[in-house]
Motif scaffolding. Structure first.
Motif, PDB file in Angstrom:
ATOM      1  N   LEU A  23       0.875  -1.058   0.004  1.00  0.00           N
ATOM      2  CA  LEU A  23       0.044  -0.060   0.082  1.00  0.00           C
ATOM      3  C   LEU A  23       0.794   1.182  -0.124  1.00  0.00           C
ATOM      4  O   LEU A  23       1.871   1.138   0.469  1.00  0.00           O
ATOM      5  N   THR A  24       0.385   2.339  -0.514  1.00  0.00           N
ATOM      6  CA  THR A  24       1.183   3.578  -0.419  1.00  0.00           C
ATOM      7  C   THR A  24       0.618   4.390   0.507  1.00  0.00           C
ATOM      8  O   THR A  24      -0.446   3.869   1.235  1.00  0.00           O
ATOM      9  N   GLN A  25       1.184   5.418   1.031  1.00  0.00           N
ATOM     10  CA  GLN A  25       0.622   6.333   2.207  1.00  0.00           C
ATOM     11  C   GLN A  25      -0.678   6.872   1.728  1.00  0.00           C
ATOM     12  O   GLN A  25      -1.432   6.895   2.518  1.00  0.00           O
ATOM     13  N   LEU A  26      -0.767   7.131   0.463  1.00  0.00           N
ATOM     14  CA  LEU A  26      -1.888   7.632  -0.218  1.00  0.00           C
ATOM     15  C   LEU A  26      -3.227   6.538   0.292  1.00  0.00           C
ATOM     16  O   LEU A  26      -4.254   6.889   0.382  1.00  0.00           O
ATOM     17  N   ASP A  27      -2.939   5.367  -0.222  1.00  0.00           N
ATOM     18  CA  ASP A  27      -3.737   4.079  -0.139  1.00  0.00           C
ATOM     19  C   ASP A  27      -4.349   4.267   1.354  1.00  0.00           C
ATOM     20  O   ASP A  27      -5.421   3.996   1.703  1.00  0.00           O
ATOM     21  N   LEU A  28      -3.050   3.931   2.204  1.00  0.00           N
ATOM     22  CA  LEU A  28      -3.599   4.010   3.858  1.00  0.00           C
ATOM     23  C   LEU A  28      -4.377   5.148   4.159  1.00  0.00           C
ATOM     24  O   LEU A  28      -5.580   4.829   4.932  1.00  0.00           O
ATOM     25  N   ALA A  29      -4.118   6.322   3.768  1.00  0.00           N
ATOM     26  CA  ALA A  29      -4.776   7.637   4.181  1.00  0.00           C
ATOM     27  C   ALA A  29      -6.321   7.495   3.954  1.00  0.00           C
ATOM     28  O   ALA A  29      -7.218   7.666   4.460  1.00  0.00           O
ATOM     29  N   SER A  30      -6.465   7.140   2.527  1.00  0.00           N
ATOM     30  CA  SER A  30      -7.769   6.996   2.199  1.00  0.00           C
ATOM     31  C   SER A  30      -8.515   5.869   2.910  1.00  0.00           C
ATOM     32  O   SER A  30      -9.771   6.177   3.084  1.00  0.00           O
ATOM     33  N   MET A  31      -7.883   4.551   2.882  1.00  0.00           N
ATOM     34  CA  MET A  31      -8.820   3.567   3.857  1.00  0.00           C
ATOM     35  C   MET A  31      -8.859   4.141   5.414  1.00  0.00           C
ATOM     36  O   MET A  31      -9.864   3.554   5.771  1.00  0.00           O
ATOM     37  N   ALA A  32      -8.208   4.968   5.844  1.00  0.00           N
ATOM     38  CA  ALA A  32      -8.209   5.171   7.046  1.00  0.00           C
ATOM     39  C   ALA A  32      -9.177   6.398   7.576  1.00  0.00           C
ATOM     40  O   ALA A  32      -9.265   6.969   8.292  1.00  0.00           O
ATOM     41  N   ASP A  33      -9.509   7.168   6.307  1.00  0.00           N
ATOM     42  CA  ASP A  33     -10.067   8.340   6.355  1.00  0.00           C
ATOM     43  C   ASP A  33      -9.299   9.531   6.867  1.00  0.00           C
ATOM     44  O   ASP A  33      -9.908  10.188   7.776  1.00  0.00           O
ATOM     45  N   MET A  34      -8.048   9.546   6.426  1.00  0.00           N
ATOM     46  CA  MET A  34      -7.127  10.529   6.802  1.00  0.00           C
ATOM     47  C   MET A  34      -6.419  11.141   5.713  1.00  0.00           C
ATOM     48  O   MET A  34      -6.630  10.759   4.588  1.00  0.00           O
ATOM     49  N   GLU A  35      -5.724  12.389   5.971  1.00  0.00           N
ATOM     50  CA  GLU A  35      -4.946  12.823   5.004  1.00  0.00           C
ATOM     51  C   GLU A  35      -3.563  12.362   4.966  1.00  0.00           C
ATOM     52  O   GLU A  35      -3.280  11.933   5.789  1.00  0.00           O
ATOM     53  N   LYS A  36      -3.020  12.254   3.581  1.00  0.00           N
ATOM     54  CA  LYS A  36      -1.714  11.858   3.484  1.00  0.00           C
ATOM     55  C   LYS A  36      -0.394  12.416   4.296  1.00  0.00           C
ATOM     56  O   LYS A  36       0.296  11.733   4.869  1.00  0.00           O
ATOM     57  N   PRO A  37      -0.662  13.747   4.461  1.00  0.00           N
ATOM     58  CA  PRO A  37       0.425  14.192   5.244  1.00  0.00           C
ATOM     59  C   PRO A  37       0.309  13.845   6.590  1.00  0.00           C
ATOM     60  O   PRO A  37       1.655  13.885   7.418  1.00  0.00           O
ATOM     61  N   THR A  38      -0.739  13.428   7.057  1.00  0.00           N
ATOM     62  CA  THR A  38      -0.913  12.898   8.570  1.00  0.00           C
ATOM     63  C   THR A  38      -0.147  11.575   8.520  1.00  0.00           C
ATOM     64  O   THR A  38       0.299  11.411   9.587  1.00  0.00           O
ATOM     65  N   ILE A  39      -0.376  10.866   7.514  1.00  0.00           N
ATOM     66  CA  ILE A  39       0.389   9.397   7.564  1.00  0.00           C
ATOM     67  C   ILE A  39       1.943   9.761   7.345  1.00  0.00           C
ATOM     68  O   ILE A  39       2.633   8.968   8.093  1.00  0.00           O
TER      69      ILE A  39
END
Length: 79
Positions: A23-39
């Motif tokens: 998974l990319t950081q963007l994938d994880l952010a989307s799946m967790a309902d978060m922003e990529k910069p937070t990840i």
């Protein structure tokens, strides 16, 4: 273990699990309902996540929250 080291190792563990699942950081952010910069900040150990944030990440990764803390059972890396 110092606070900064703890956060760094927590972030490394999250990144390790994420990458293992390809998974990319963007994938994880989307799946967790978060922003990529937070990840990004979490994985770099630059922020202290709340318990709810860790719950969202663990659910998105399909692992128990305790798995995010697996680094505590391993010796620190020498860098």
């Amino acid at each position: 273990m110092e606070d900064k080291e703890f956060l760094k190792r927590l972030g490394e563990e999250i990144a390790k699990i994420r990458k293992k699942q390809k998974l990319t950081q963007l994938d994880l952010a989307s799946m967790a309902d978060m922003e990529k910069p937070t990840i990004t900040r979490l994985e770099r150990g630059r922020t202290n996540p709340t318990s709810i944030t860790l719950l969202k990440i663990s659910r998105a990764l399909g692992v128990p929250v305790s798995k995010l803390f697996a680094f505590q059972n391993k010796p620190a890396k020498n860098k």
